[in-house]
Design an enzyme around this catalytic site. Structure first.
Site, PDB file in Angstrom:
ATOM      1  N   HIS A  45      31.288   8.981 -26.580  1.00 44.28           N
ATOM      2  CA  HIS A  45      32.081   9.062 -25.221  1.00 44.28           C
ATOM      3  C   HIS A  45      32.199  10.422 -24.634  1.00 44.28           C
ATOM      4  O   HIS A  45      32.827  11.291 -24.963  1.00 44.28           O
ATOM      5  CB  HIS A  45      33.663   8.551 -25.174  1.00 44.28           C
ATOM      6  CG  HIS A  45      34.325   8.458 -23.830  1.00 44.28           C
ATOM      7  ND1 HIS A  45      34.101   7.130 -23.213  1.00 44.28           N
ATOM      8  CD2 HIS A  45      34.780   9.437 -23.015  1.00 44.28           C
ATOM      9  CE1 HIS A  45      34.686   7.575 -21.985  1.00 44.28           C
ATOM     10  NE2 HIS A  45      34.995   8.744 -21.844  1.00 44.28           N
ATOM     11  N   ASN A  86      24.393   9.054 -12.637  1.00 45.52           N
ATOM     12  CA  ASN A  86      25.498   9.347 -11.203  1.00 45.52           C
ATOM     13  C   ASN A  86      26.630  10.120 -11.963  1.00 45.52           C
ATOM     14  O   ASN A  86      27.241   9.931 -13.068  1.00 45.52           O
ATOM     15  CB  ASN A  86      25.994   8.168 -10.894  1.00 45.52           C
ATOM     16  CG  ASN A  86      25.030   7.389  -9.994  1.00 45.52           C
ATOM     17  OD1 ASN A  86      24.095   7.951  -9.298  1.00 45.52           O
ATOM     18  ND2 ASN A  86      24.746   5.996 -10.074  1.00 45.52           N
ATOM     19  N   GLY A  92      28.630   7.972  -6.724  1.00 44.65           N
ATOM     20  CA  GLY A  92      28.988   6.440  -7.020  1.00 44.65           C
ATOM     21  C   GLY A  92      29.060   6.132  -8.376  1.00 44.65           C
ATOM     22  O   GLY A  92      29.030   4.882  -8.922  1.00 44.65           O
ATOM     23  N   HIS A  97      31.892   6.906 -18.307  1.00 43.53           N
ATOM     24  CA  HIS A  97      30.939   7.098 -19.685  1.00 43.53           C
ATOM     25  C   HIS A  97      29.802   7.568 -19.532  1.00 43.53           C
ATOM     26  O   HIS A  97      29.079   6.520 -19.059  1.00 43.53           O
ATOM     27  CB  HIS A  97      31.365   5.983 -20.835  1.00 43.53           C
ATOM     28  CG  HIS A  97      30.797   6.177 -22.007  1.00 43.53           C
ATOM     29  ND1 HIS A  97      31.264   5.671 -23.230  1.00 43.53           N
ATOM     30  CD2 HIS A  97      29.402   6.557 -22.352  1.00 43.53           C
ATOM     31  CE1 HIS A  97      30.573   5.760 -24.376  1.00 43.53           C
ATOM     32  NE2 HIS A  97      29.637   6.091 -23.669  1.00 43.53           N
ATOM     33  N   HIS A  99      26.056   7.458 -18.578  1.00 44.70           N
ATOM     34  CA  HIS A  99      24.653   6.442 -18.940  1.00 44.70           C
ATOM     35  C   HIS A  99      23.663   6.783 -17.709  1.00 44.70           C
ATOM     36  O   HIS A  99      23.879   7.443 -16.702  1.00 44.70           O
ATOM     37  CB  HIS A  99      25.405   5.087 -18.617  1.00 44.70           C
ATOM     38  CG  HIS A  99      26.067   5.034 -17.051  1.00 44.70           C
ATOM     39  ND1 HIS A  99      27.507   5.555 -17.087  1.00 44.70           N
ATOM     40  CD2 HIS A  99      25.538   4.539 -16.011  1.00 44.70           C
ATOM     41  CE1 HIS A  99      27.659   5.394 -15.888  1.00 44.70           C
ATOM     42  NE2 HIS A  99      26.716   4.867 -15.272  1.00 44.70           N
ATOM     43  N   HIS A 101      20.552   5.001 -15.955  1.00 42.96           N
ATOM     44  CA  HIS A 101      19.764   3.988 -15.397  1.00 42.96           C
ATOM     45  C   HIS A 101      18.259   3.869 -15.347  1.00 42.96           C
ATOM     46  O   HIS A 101      17.944   5.074 -15.110  1.00 42.96           O
ATOM     47  CB  HIS A 101      20.196   3.671 -13.864  1.00 42.96           C
ATOM     48  CG  HIS A 101      21.544   3.516 -13.591  1.00 42.96           C
ATOM     49  ND1 HIS A 101      22.315   2.284 -13.235  1.00 42.96           N
ATOM     50  CD2 HIS A 101      22.756   4.522 -13.621  1.00 42.96           C
ATOM     51  CE1 HIS A 101      23.631   2.535 -13.039  1.00 42.96           C
ATOM     52  NE2 HIS A 101      23.880   3.957 -13.229  1.00 42.96           N
TER      53      HIS A 101
HETATM   54  P1  5GP Z   1      27.350   3.705 -12.269  1.00 34.36           P
HETATM   55  O1  5GP Z   1      27.616   3.038 -10.943  1.00 34.36           O
HETATM   56  O2  5GP Z   1      28.791   4.303 -12.842  1.00 34.36           O
HETATM   57  O3  5GP Z   1      26.360   4.900 -12.323  1.00 34.36           O
HETATM   58  O4  5GP Z   1      26.957   2.379 -13.111  1.00 34.36           O
HETATM   59  C1  5GP Z   1      27.504   1.455 -13.687  1.00 34.36           C
HETATM   60  C2  5GP Z   1      26.762   0.556 -13.860  1.00 34.36           C
HETATM   61  O5  5GP Z   1      27.329  -0.358 -15.148  1.00 34.36           O
HETATM   62  C3  5GP Z   1      26.913  -0.429 -12.851  1.00 34.36           C
HETATM   63  O6  5GP Z   1      25.265  -0.810 -12.215  1.00 34.36           O
HETATM   64  C4  5GP Z   1      27.101  -1.834 -13.332  1.00 34.36           C
HETATM   65  O7  5GP Z   1      26.571  -2.832 -12.914  1.00 34.36           O
HETATM   66  C5  5GP Z   1      27.199  -1.669 -14.810  1.00 34.36           C
HETATM   67  N1  5GP Z   1      28.220  -2.350 -15.355  1.00 34.36           N
HETATM   68  C6  5GP Z   1      29.642  -2.159 -15.203  1.00 34.36           C
HETATM   69  N2  5GP Z   1      30.095  -2.991 -16.329  1.00 34.36           N
HETATM   70  C7  5GP Z   1      29.226  -3.722 -16.872  1.00 34.36           C
HETATM   71  C8  5GP Z   1      29.257  -4.468 -18.159  1.00 34.36           C
HETATM   72  O8  5GP Z   1      30.483  -4.732 -18.668  1.00 34.36           O
HETATM   73  N3  5GP Z   1      28.132  -4.697 -18.511  1.00 34.36           N
HETATM   74  C9  5GP Z   1      26.962  -4.509 -18.285  1.00 34.36           C
HETATM   75  N4  5GP Z   1      25.776  -4.881 -18.634  1.00 34.36           N
HETATM   76  N5  5GP Z   1      26.734  -3.526 -17.169  1.00 34.36           N
HETATM   77  C10 5GP Z   1      28.048  -3.146 -16.584  1.00 34.36           C
HETATM   78 ZN    ZN Z   2      33.375   5.671 -23.389  1.00 33.88          ZN
END
Ligand code: 5GP
Ligand code: ZN
Length: 112
Positions: A45, A86, A92, A97, A99, A101
């Site tokens: 994390h 992000n 956004g 945590h 990640h 894309h």
């Molecule tokens: P962020 O906007 O934080 O860069 O991206 C978070 C991403 O995580 C979003 O695109 C959202 O659709 C995805 N996401 C959020 N919760 C879950 C989940 O429980 N499972 C999956 N597979 N994706 C998730």
């Molecule tokens: Zn986490």
């Protein structure tokens, strides 16, 4: 800890996994923004890029190794793809945590 990606890492929340090793997990995004939309997530994390330091940065290099491998496997390496992370509200970031894309399978705009 109440973190959705920690719960996916532990298996408490199911995900459509495409890759896993000791350091990272990769799974399909719930709300895909492109024909290929996978999230590559370090198991440890870390809140965002702001939490990366000399102790934990090796996993970030590993994320990009996995991104290259998955881009080939998922068929987007030839036409091109994007790897994006992000950080904070203006970008956004909804899940605190870190990640990455992996997006591909269509022409991506300047904003994606
Ligand atoms: P962020 O906007 O934080 O860069 O991206 C978070 C991403 O995580 C979003 O695109 C959202 O659709 C995805 N996401 C959020 N919760 C879950 C989940 O429980 N499972 C999956 N597979 N994706 C998730
Ligand atoms: Zn986490």
């Amino acid at each position: 800890m109440d973190c959705v990606f920690c719960k996916i890492v532990s298996g408490e929340i199911p995900s459509k996994k495409v890759y896993e090793d000791e350091q990272v997990i990769a799974f399909y995004d719930l709300e895909p923004q492109a024909p290929v939309h996978v999230l590559i997530v370090p198991k440890v994390h870390i809140e965002s890029v702001l939490g990366v330091n000399e102790t934990n940065s090796a996993v970030i290099a590993h994320v990009f190794e996995v991104a290259a491998k998955l881009a080939v496997e998922l068929g987007v390496s030839q036409d091109g793809f994007r790897v994006v992370t992000n950080i904070g509200d203006n970008a956004g970031q909804t899940v605190k945590h870190i990640h990455f894309h992996l997006l591909g399978g269509r022409k991506l705009g300047r904003e994606a």
